[in-house]
Design a protein around this motif. Structure first.
Motif, PDB file in Angstrom:
ATOM      1  N   PHE A  40       3.827  -6.769 -12.942  1.00 38.86           N
ATOM      2  CA  PHE A  40       5.184  -6.312 -12.633  1.00 38.86           C
ATOM      3  C   PHE A  40       5.149  -4.925 -12.001  1.00 38.86           C
ATOM      4  CE2 PHE A  40       8.487  -3.450 -14.245  1.00 38.86           C
ATOM      5  CZ  PHE A  40       9.657  -4.038 -13.756  1.00 38.86           C
ATOM      6  N   THR A  41       4.411  -4.017 -12.623  1.00 37.14           N
ATOM      7  CA  THR A  41       4.305  -2.646 -12.127  1.00 37.14           C
ATOM      8  C   THR A  41       3.675  -2.614 -10.744  1.00 37.14           C
ATOM      9  OG1 THR A  41       4.118  -1.806 -14.386  1.00 37.14           O
ATOM     10  CG2 THR A  41       3.361  -0.359 -12.622  1.00 37.14           C
ATOM     11  N   ASN A  42       2.635  -3.414 -10.542  1.00 37.57           N
ATOM     12  CA  ASN A  42       1.965  -3.440  -9.240  1.00 37.57           C
ATOM     13  C   ASN A  42       2.888  -3.959  -8.137  1.00 37.57           C
ATOM     14  OD1 ASN A  42      -0.484  -2.412 -10.162  1.00 37.57           O
ATOM     15  ND2 ASN A  42      -1.279  -4.433 -10.699  1.00 37.57           N
ATOM     16  N   ALA A  43       3.715  -4.947  -8.458  1.00 37.26           N
ATOM     17  CA  ALA A  43       4.649  -5.483  -7.460  1.00 37.26           C
ATOM     18  C   ALA A  43       5.604  -4.394  -6.993  1.00 37.26           C
ATOM     19  CB  ALA A  43       5.420  -6.668  -8.039  1.00 37.26           C
ATOM     20  N   ASN A  44       6.085  -3.576  -7.907  1.00 32.40           N
ATOM     21  CA  ASN A  44       6.981  -2.487  -7.526  1.00 32.40           C
ATOM     22  C   ASN A  44       6.247  -1.382  -6.767  1.00 32.40           C
ATOM     23  OD1 ASN A  44       9.723  -3.001  -8.217  1.00 32.40           O
ATOM     24  ND2 ASN A  44       9.229  -2.822 -10.391  1.00 32.40           N
ATOM     25  N   LYS A  45       5.040  -1.052  -7.191  1.00 35.29           N
ATOM     26  CA  LYS A  45       4.270  -0.020  -6.491  1.00 35.29           C
ATOM     27  C   LYS A  45       4.011  -0.407  -5.039  1.00 35.29           C
ATOM     28  CE  LYS A  45       1.669   2.071 -10.327  1.00 35.29           C
ATOM     29  NZ  LYS A  45       0.314   2.220 -10.924  1.00 35.29           N
ATOM     30  N   LEU A  46       3.667  -1.667  -4.821  1.00 32.53           N
ATOM     31  CA  LEU A  46       3.291  -2.121  -3.482  1.00 32.53           C
ATOM     32  C   LEU A  46       4.445  -2.032  -2.484  1.00 32.53           C
ATOM     33  CD1 LEU A  46       1.053  -5.202  -4.349  1.00 32.53           C
ATOM     34  CD2 LEU A  46       0.343  -3.217  -3.012  1.00 32.53           C
ATOM     35  N   VAL A  47       5.684  -2.084  -2.967  1.00 32.55           N
ATOM     36  CA  VAL A  47       6.833  -1.998  -2.059  1.00 32.55           C
ATOM     37  C   VAL A  47       7.528  -0.641  -2.152  1.00 32.55           C
ATOM     38  CG1 VAL A  47       7.204  -4.489  -2.004  1.00 32.55           C
ATOM     39  CG2 VAL A  47       8.378  -3.113  -3.745  1.00 32.55           C
ATOM     40  N   ASN A 155      13.635   0.475   4.977  1.00 32.81           N
ATOM     41  CA  ASN A 155      12.466   0.459   5.860  1.00 32.81           C
ATOM     42  C   ASN A 155      11.441   1.470   5.364  1.00 32.81           C
ATOM     43  OD1 ASN A 155      13.377  -1.496   7.756  1.00 32.81           O
ATOM     44  ND2 ASN A 155      14.773   0.038   8.616  1.00 32.81           N
ATOM     45  N   ARG A 156      10.240   0.979   5.074  1.00 30.93           N
ATOM     46  CA  ARG A 156       9.181   1.847   4.566  1.00 30.93           C
ATOM     47  C   ARG A 156       7.885   1.572   5.314  1.00 30.93           C
ATOM     48  NH1 ARG A 156      10.932   0.814  -1.666  1.00 30.93           N
ATOM     49  NH2 ARG A 156      12.276   2.619  -1.908  1.00 30.93           N
ATOM     50  N   ASN A 157       7.052   2.579   5.375  1.00 27.10           N
ATOM     51  CA  ASN A 157       5.759   2.463   6.018  1.00 27.10           C
ATOM     52  C   ASN A 157       4.770   1.833   5.046  1.00 27.10           C
ATOM     53  OD1 ASN A 157       3.319   2.729   7.291  1.00 27.10           O
ATOM     54  ND2 ASN A 157       3.661   4.858   7.926  1.00 27.10           N
ATOM     55  N   LEU A 158       4.274   0.653   5.386  1.00 22.89           N
ATOM     56  CA  LEU A 158       3.378  -0.062   4.483  1.00 22.89           C
ATOM     57  C   LEU A 158       2.048   0.653   4.295  1.00 22.89           C
ATOM     58  CD1 LEU A 158       3.895  -3.801   5.510  1.00 22.89           C
ATOM     59  CD2 LEU A 158       5.084  -2.468   3.797  1.00 22.89           C
ATOM     60  N   GLU A 159       1.698   1.530   5.207  1.00 20.95           N
ATOM     61  CA  GLU A 159       0.417   2.219   5.090  1.00 20.95           C
ATOM     62  C   GLU A 159       0.343   3.047   3.807  1.00 20.95           C
ATOM     63  OE1 GLU A 159      -2.249   1.818   7.088  1.00 20.95           O
ATOM     64  OE2 GLU A 159      -1.001   0.256   7.973  1.00 20.95           O
ATOM     65  N   HIS A 160       1.497   3.443   3.286  1.00 26.84           N
ATOM     66  CA  HIS A 160       1.516   4.254   2.070  1.00 26.84           C
ATOM     67  C   HIS A 160       1.487   3.398   0.812  1.00 26.84           C
ATOM     68  CE1 HIS A 160       3.310   7.037   5.090  1.00 26.84           C
ATOM     69  NE2 HIS A 160       2.489   7.876   4.473  1.00 26.84           N
ATOM     70  N   LYS A 161       1.485   2.097   0.987  1.00 29.45           N
ATOM     71  CA  LYS A 161       1.566   1.216  -0.173  1.00 29.45           C
ATOM     72  C   LYS A 161       0.268   0.443  -0.410  1.00 29.45           C
ATOM     73  CE  LYS A 161       5.632   2.738  -0.167  1.00 29.45           C
ATOM     74  NZ  LYS A 161       5.415   4.169  -0.198  1.00 29.45           N
ATOM     75  N   ILE A 163      -2.605   0.088  -2.486  1.00 26.61           N
ATOM     76  CA  ILE A 163      -3.134   0.495  -3.783  1.00 26.61           C
ATOM     77  C   ILE A 163      -4.189  -0.500  -4.229  1.00 26.61           C
ATOM     78  CG2 ILE A 163      -0.989   1.644  -4.441  1.00 26.61           C
ATOM     79  CD1 ILE A 163      -0.352  -0.760  -6.203  1.00 26.61           C
ATOM     80  N   LYS A 164      -5.124  -0.019  -5.004  1.00 25.46           N
ATOM     81  CA  LYS A 164      -6.187  -0.898  -5.497  1.00 25.46           C
ATOM     82  C   LYS A 164      -5.697  -1.597  -6.746  1.00 25.46           C
ATOM     83  CE  LYS A 164     -10.467   0.302  -5.066  1.00 25.46           C
ATOM     84  NZ  LYS A 164     -11.814   0.933  -5.209  1.00 25.46           N
ATOM     85  N   ILE A 165      -5.744  -2.934  -6.724  1.00 22.44           N
ATOM     86  CA  ILE A 165      -5.267  -3.730  -7.853  1.00 22.44           C
ATOM     87  C   ILE A 165      -6.434  -4.510  -8.444  1.00 22.44           C
ATOM     88  CG2 ILE A 165      -3.785  -5.661  -8.537  1.00 22.44           C
ATOM     89  CD1 ILE A 165      -1.798  -4.755  -6.448  1.00 22.44           C
ATOM     90  N   LYS A 166      -6.632  -4.340  -9.742  1.00 20.96           N
ATOM     91  CA  LYS A 166      -7.709  -5.056 -10.433  1.00 20.96           C
ATOM     92  C   LYS A 166      -7.372  -6.538 -10.513  1.00 20.96           C
ATOM     93  CE  LYS A 166      -8.948  -3.353 -14.347  1.00 20.96           C
ATOM     94  NZ  LYS A 166      -8.879  -2.723 -15.692  1.00 20.96           N
ATOM     95  N   LYS A 167      -8.403  -7.367 -10.412  1.00 24.02           N
ATOM     96  CA  LYS A 167      -8.202  -8.793 -10.591  1.00 24.02           C
ATOM     97  C   LYS A 167      -7.790  -9.082 -12.027  1.00 24.02           C
ATOM     98  CE  LYS A 167     -11.386 -10.469  -7.031  1.00 24.02           C
ATOM     99  NZ  LYS A 167     -12.591 -11.322  -6.755  1.00 24.02           N
TER     100      LYS A 167
END
Length: 286
Positions: A40-47, A155-161, A163-167
């Motif tokens: 859940f947290t990773n989904a929000n961080k990525l966007v 509108n956001r720049n995806l380059e800033h999103k 992040i390294k996500i553990k499997k």
């Protein structure tokens, strides 16, 4: 700018969840919120969202969604095929959806739940301080075909999103603390619990049922407070792990408490998965 998504197909069981509904346990309300907090947290961080923005949580098979405008999206959690207009997109990566795009989340290959984050958030009706769906507090327990939900188009720049996500960790070990009743049960029961495999039986957002060994007992108790992660021992020997939509009281011994990370872990396990408990010490922060 506010826009919306339309639910073409809700999937097997998809609900809207933010961090949860706190402060209402005395009224009998469960906390709700994400089963897998980490995904859940990773989904929000990525966007680029704050940690409490609402997302879609899907189980087993995800939804099919039509977009009415541009939006940044990310899907995390279980290993699954993700299609935008019929073309594969990557799990755990941000991508754009535009006006008229159709996003479809398939059947999970490994794991059990996925999280779909939208840049700016998704906005159903807020009830008792939370967007998390839980009937009868909210009208529905999950999303329905044909429903429209507001999203906040940013509108956001995806380059800033990036992040390294553990499997996801599919090791069978579930870490637990001692529960309030642990020291009151017999040593032979303790040894069985810590040295045996348990099979996941029926499960949902309320509870996971674990069985597989003889833990029958005649312990009788009055109802006491339980919380997500509480492990109760039933008279017939099953273990009940309270999950995010679980009741706030229970009448069985609270023998263990699943750690927060292992709560996320077990939520990605489906019926038939074998697990083992590992007792760990609670760390006190000073």
């Amino acid at each position: 700018m506010k826009s919306f998504i339309k639910i073409i197909d809700p999937g097997y069981y998809t609900s809207i969840q933010d961090l949860g509904r706190y402060g209402y346990r005395e009224m009998g309300f469960p906390v709700s919120g994400p089963m897998d907090y980490n995904s859940f947290t990773n989904a929000n961080k990525l966007v680029g969202n704050s940690s409490n923005e609402a997302v879609l949580e899907s189980t087993l098979k995800g939804p099919k969604i039509l977009f009415s405008s541009s939006c940044i999206v990310a899907v995390t959690g279980a290993d699954v095929s993700i299609y935008k207009n019929g073309n594969l997109v990557e799990l755990n990566k941000s991508f754009h959806c535009e006006l008229g795009d159709i996003l479809e989340i398939g059947v999970v290959k490994k794991g059990f739940r996925n999280y779909i984050g939208f840049g700016g958030g998704i906005f159903p009706e807020k009830v008792f301080g939370s967007y998390s769906q839980y009937h009868p507090i909210t009208i529905d327990s999950n999303i329905k075909k044909g429903q429209n939900f507001l999203i906040n188009t940013i509108n956001r720049n995806l380059e800033h999103k990036k992040i390294k996500i553990k499997k996801l960790d599919f090791n069978q070990t579930i870490e637990v603390y001692k529960g309030p009743f642990w020291n009151k049960i017999e040593n032979n029961l303790k040894n069985k619990i810590l040295n045996s495999e348990f099979k996941i039986g029926s499960n949902n957002r309320m509870a996971y049922v674990l069985s597989g060994i003889d833990l029958k007992n005649k312990i009788s108790l009055l109802s006491t407070s339980v919380m997500p992660g509480t492990v109760q021992l039933t008279p017939k020997g099953d273990l009940l792990v309270v999950m995010r939509d679980g009741q706030v009281t229970g009448g069985y011994p609270r023998i263990l408490q699943v750690t927060e990370d292992s709560q996320s872990k077990i939520s990605q396990f489906a019926t038939g998965k074998l697990i083992r408990f590992k007792l760990v010490n609670m760390v006190c922060l000073t």
